[in-house]
Design a protein around this motif. Structure first.
Motif, PDB file in Angstrom:
ATOM      1  N   GLY A   2      54.173  82.663 -19.357  1.00 21.14           N
ATOM      2  CA  GLY A   2      54.610  81.440 -20.025  1.00 21.14           C
ATOM      3  C   GLY A   2      54.898  80.333 -19.035  1.00 21.14           C
ATOM      4  O   GLY A   2      54.552  79.169 -19.273  1.00 21.14           O
ATOM      5  N   ARG A   3      55.499  80.721 -17.893  1.00 21.13           N
ATOM      6  CA  ARG A   3      55.863  79.700 -16.897  1.00 21.13           C
ATOM      7  C   ARG A   3      54.622  79.152 -16.198  1.00 21.13           C
ATOM      8  O   ARG A   3      54.539  77.961 -15.898  1.00 21.13           O
ATOM      9  N   TYR A   5      51.704  78.963 -17.587  1.00 17.81           N
ATOM     10  CA  TYR A   5      51.063  78.083 -18.573  1.00 17.81           C
ATOM     11  C   TYR A   5      51.777  76.731 -18.620  1.00 17.81           C
ATOM     12  O   TYR A   5      51.132  75.668 -18.622  1.00 17.81           O
TER      13      TYR A   5
END
Ligand code: HEM
Length: 222
Positions: A2-3, A5
């Motif tokens: 997620g980070r 992205y």
């Protein structure tokens, strides 16, 4: 994940692109999780997965394969007997080739029997015909590469068939052979066709195929 992205999105504004690709619900009639017979709508996707597998296994085979009459057979034997996982990679590439051709035929039959080739998808059917020829071309050109008796004679027969095409047959057969007999030039030609010309064509026609599928959406049930 997620980070990473978020980091990339912050700099490249990926979100609109990702949404355009991902926000595309599969209609129920083409979703095997909703309707089991919708599995036939997955044949094209399965063919694509098999083609990706062929590309990856082919790249590993190329690390050892030598396209010359003196070394081709020995290099394949070496892959088969000496290279770690060589026999497995070669087996997957051989079985995968047949599976890909079978899957493309099944996909084509699904398209035909659901009438999905009709307006507005005629152009995609034609792109599909090119894909069919390309996939069969992969099979034909790859068959010569082990350079054993079966490969040599199968190619001799195949090229003799090409020679029977009216008007251009002899010319095409000579281009494929690189002369009047199957020999060193034929092997190099088939190798280069197998790993350069056909992949380039495949890329172009797959891009066109997928572009048209996204523009037109999947066809409605009959
Ligand atoms: C390398 C070979 C091919 C690949 C990877 C491929 C892939 C796909 C995929 C993923 C779809 C989406 C729907 C589905 O999977 O059924 C599709 C749709 C379609 N394909 Fe192919 N295809 C190939 C060859 C062919 C061939 C040989 C034909 C016909 C001659 C064809 C004609 C079509 C048509 C007309 C559609 C639209 C179908 C619809 O909207 O229902 N394709 N293809």
């Amino acid at each position: 994940m997620g980070r990473i992205y978020a980091f990339l999105d912050d700099r490249l504004n990926l979100e609109p692109l990702v949404r355009a690709i991902a926000d595309h619900p599969v209609p129920d009639h083409a979703n095997p999780l909703k309707t089991p017979k919708a599995l036939m709508y997955c044949f094209g996707g399965i063919a694509f997965m098999l083609i990706l597998l062929q590309i990856v296994t082919g790249m590993f085979l190329m690390l050892y394969y030598v396209p010359s009459p003196d070394h081709a057979y020995a290099s394949v034997t070496y892959i088969q007997d000496e290279v770690m996982f060589g026999s497995l990679v070669r087996a997957v590439h051989r079985v995968g080739a047949s599976a890909a051709i079978v899957m493309v035929f099944l996909h084509m039959m699904r398209v035909y029997f659901t009438g999905a080739y009709k307006k507005p998808r005629e152009l995609n059917w034609i792109a599909g015909i090119f894909l069919l020829v390309i996939v069969i071309g992969f099979g034909f050109s790859g068959y010569l590469l082990p350079w054993d008796q079966k490969a040599y004679w199968a190619t001799t027969v195949g090229i003799n068939l090409v020679a029977t095409v009216p008007l251009v047959g002899d010319f095409l057969a000579n281009v494929l052979r690189g002369g009047s007999e199957v020999g060193a030039l034929t092997l190099v030609r088939f190798f280069v066709i197998h790993v350069m010309f056909l992949p380039a064509l495949l890329l172009v026609f797959l891009a066109a195929h997928f572009f048209m599928i996204r523009r037109q959406g999947i066809s409605q049930p009959l």
